[in-house]
Scaffold this active site. Structure first.
Site, mmCIF file in Angstrom:
data_model
loop_
_atom_site.group_PDB
_atom_site.id
_atom_site.type_symbol
_atom_site.label_atom_id
_atom_site.label_comp_id
_atom_site.label_asym_id
_atom_site.label_seq_id
_atom_site.Cartn_x
_atom_site.Cartn_y
_atom_site.Cartn_z
ATOM 1 N N HIS A 85 0.865 -1.174 0.000
ATOM 2 C CA HIS A 85 0.000 0.000 0.000
ATOM 3 C C HIS A 85 0.904 1.226 0.000
ATOM 4 C CE1 HIS A 85 -3.275 -2.670 1.931
ATOM 5 N NE2 HIS A 85 -3.469 -2.578 0.626
ATOM 6 N N GLU A 88 1.678 3.333 3.092
ATOM 7 C CA GLU A 88 2.176 2.655 4.292
ATOM 8 C C GLU A 88 3.678 2.460 4.084
ATOM 9 O OE1 GLU A 88 -0.312 -0.798 4.902
ATOM 10 O OE2 GLU A 88 -2.132 0.426 4.729
ATOM 11 N N HIS A 195 3.238 -3.773 6.316
ATOM 12 C CA HIS A 195 2.176 -2.780 6.189
ATOM 13 C C HIS A 195 2.249 -1.794 7.351
ATOM 14 C CE1 HIS A 195 -0.433 -4.726 2.985
ATOM 15 N NE2 HIS A 195 0.490 -5.657 3.225
ATOM 16 N N GLU A 286 1.991 -5.691 10.402
ATOM 17 C CA GLU A 286 1.571 -4.295 10.587
ATOM 18 C C GLU A 286 2.530 -3.695 11.597
ATOM 19 O OE1 GLU A 286 -0.915 -2.868 8.984
ATOM 20 O OE2 GLU A 286 -2.066 -4.556 8.150
#
Length: 440
Positions: A85, A88, A195, A286
């Site tokens: 993404h 990110e 991410h 993440e």
């Protein structure tokens, strides 16, 4: 997919690489840094592109190892992918610093780096979505740039076994097509994609169709115990992820990990594709509450993640690895190597060198090996913990030619039968034509 290697006419041994600063390198600066590292360290690095983005930007990968330009039998392939993404962005920074750390550690004869690069081929892609990064801004949570240049979320664009999605290339974005081609070229064993927007390690499955894989709100894979272990390796080696409640915008996560589906359902995700169709166990990391952290926080975030990044790579040496040989002693491709009690949607198969890799926690496991014209081989192995020694258990399977007369064995028929059995058990309600197409 054609991989584009870089060939340099002048090789500069031991050329010092510019000390990497903590800021957000743009795509051109990332390219220049990767070129510089590769030129200075040709003995342990190999720079190549797996394809291009929608806007024609190369998707660069730096491979690191003692044989960086090609696969070595017995040496597992590992990959990190960042910036899927575009907004990110911490992954871009961490992966560049990881490259610097590995290279400098090897140059300085540091044991940890020598052990990793001598035993593993590590592929690092700092950005999978360079076009999205170009259009992003610096808002912490809601900035533009998440999607690729066509406005598509790349982490919703992969074929999905649970959704019965076909492998129609016209529906796949350029970046996704490049990734699928890459997975067909290398036998990746373990992977993670980086991410932002939360602080948690998420693992397959991301999707479900309500079959027996759905347990207590989680979509549970046959290798759930291994995935939980892998996620915990990252979270507990991170400075704070294991605490599970570090971001105000997200719910608490026990041990800093979560089953992807239990967090939220996701169709067409990359980690499920890696696992189901490429035999590569992938976890989604993440790594920052804020998607675009302030530059001033980057040094501390590298410190927070460094040990976790290195420890996770080491887990590629879990379980057992080896080769399958036919009755004449020749290694065979596409032999089906299954672990009893772990029936995957697409059975794990040997690669073109006859190799198999199976990530497993320590314990006793019964393997069945199936190959046309040969008897089904069944063996039980005791698997130790390999990462501490930087090698999984090595075990080769030697097949015996069948003595009975059969109709010719069809790999495709076998996989259809396998998936049909899964349906009969209500394990996964698959579209057989679409899913089996890439199992063979």
């Amino acid at each position: 997919m054609i991989l584009l290697p870089l060939v340099f006419l002048v090789v500069l041994h031991h050329t010092p690489v510019t000390l990497l600063q903590f800021y957000y390198h743009n795509n051109q600066q990332i390219k220049e840094y990767l070129f510089e590292v590769n030129t200075a360290n040709p003995h342990i690095t190999h720079l190549y592109s797996i394809g291009q983005s929608v806007r024609g930007q190369e998707l660069w990968v730096l491979a690191l190892g003692v044989s960086p330009g090609r696969h070595t039998v017995g040496v597992p392939e590992f990959k990190y992918v960042g910036n899927m993404h575009g907004n990110e962005v911490l992954g871009r920074v961490l992966l560049l610093h990881l490259i610097e750390d590995l290279v400098e550690g090897y140059r300085n004869n540091e044991t940890w780096s020598l052990q990793l690069l001598n035993s593993t081929r590590i592929h690092i892609m700092p950005t999978m979505n360079p076009d999205g990064f170009d259009s992003s801004d610096t808002d912490c949570m809601y900035s533009q740039g998440r999607f690729n240049h066509n406005g598509i979320d790349l982490n919703r664009n992969f074929p999905d076994a649970f959704a019965g999605q076909a492998f129609d290339e016209d529906k796949r974005e350029a970046e996704v097509q490049a990734m699928i081609g890459w997975l067909q070229t290398e036998t990746f064993v373990l992977s993670a994609n980086l991410h932002g927007g939360a602080l948690v390690a998420s693992y397959p499955y991301d999707n479900s169709n309500g079959g027996s894989e759905l347990i207590n709100g989680a979509s549970v894979s046959p290798d759930d115990d291994v995935f939980v272990h892998l996620a915990k390796v990252y979270s507990y080696n991170h400075a704070s992820m294991y605490k599970g409640n570090r971001c105000t915008e997200s719910r608490p996560f026990l041990d800093g990990i979560t089953n992807g589906y239990k967090w939220y359902a996701l169709t067409g995700g990359m980690q499920d594709y890696n696992y189901v169709w490429a035999q590569c166990l992938e976890v989604t990391l993440e790594i920052s509450c804020c998607k675009f952290p302030p530059v001033s926080e980057l040094p501390a975030m590298w410190t927070d993640n460094r040990k976790a990044l290195l420890s996770y790579i080491q887990q590629v040496h879990l379980g057992v690895k080896g080769r399958v040989f036919d009755s004449k002693g020749a290694p065979v491709q596409n032999a089906v190597v299954e672990v009893v009690g772990r029936r995957n949607i697409c059975p794990f198969k040997t690669n073109q060198y006859g190799e198999y890799y199976r990530l497993l926690l320590p314990g006793n496991y019964t393997f069945t090996v199936t190959y046309p014209g040969h008897e089904v081989l069944t063996e039980t192995l005791t698997v130790p913990y390999g990462p501490d020694n930087y090698s999984a258990l090595k075990h080769d399977f030697l097949l015996h030619k069948t003595t009975t007369t059969h109709q010719p064995f069809s790999t495709t028929q076998y996989h259809v039968t396998c998936n049909t059995d899964l349906n009969a058990d209500n394990m996964v309600d698959l579209n057989i034509d679409n899913s089996v197409k890439k199992c063979t």
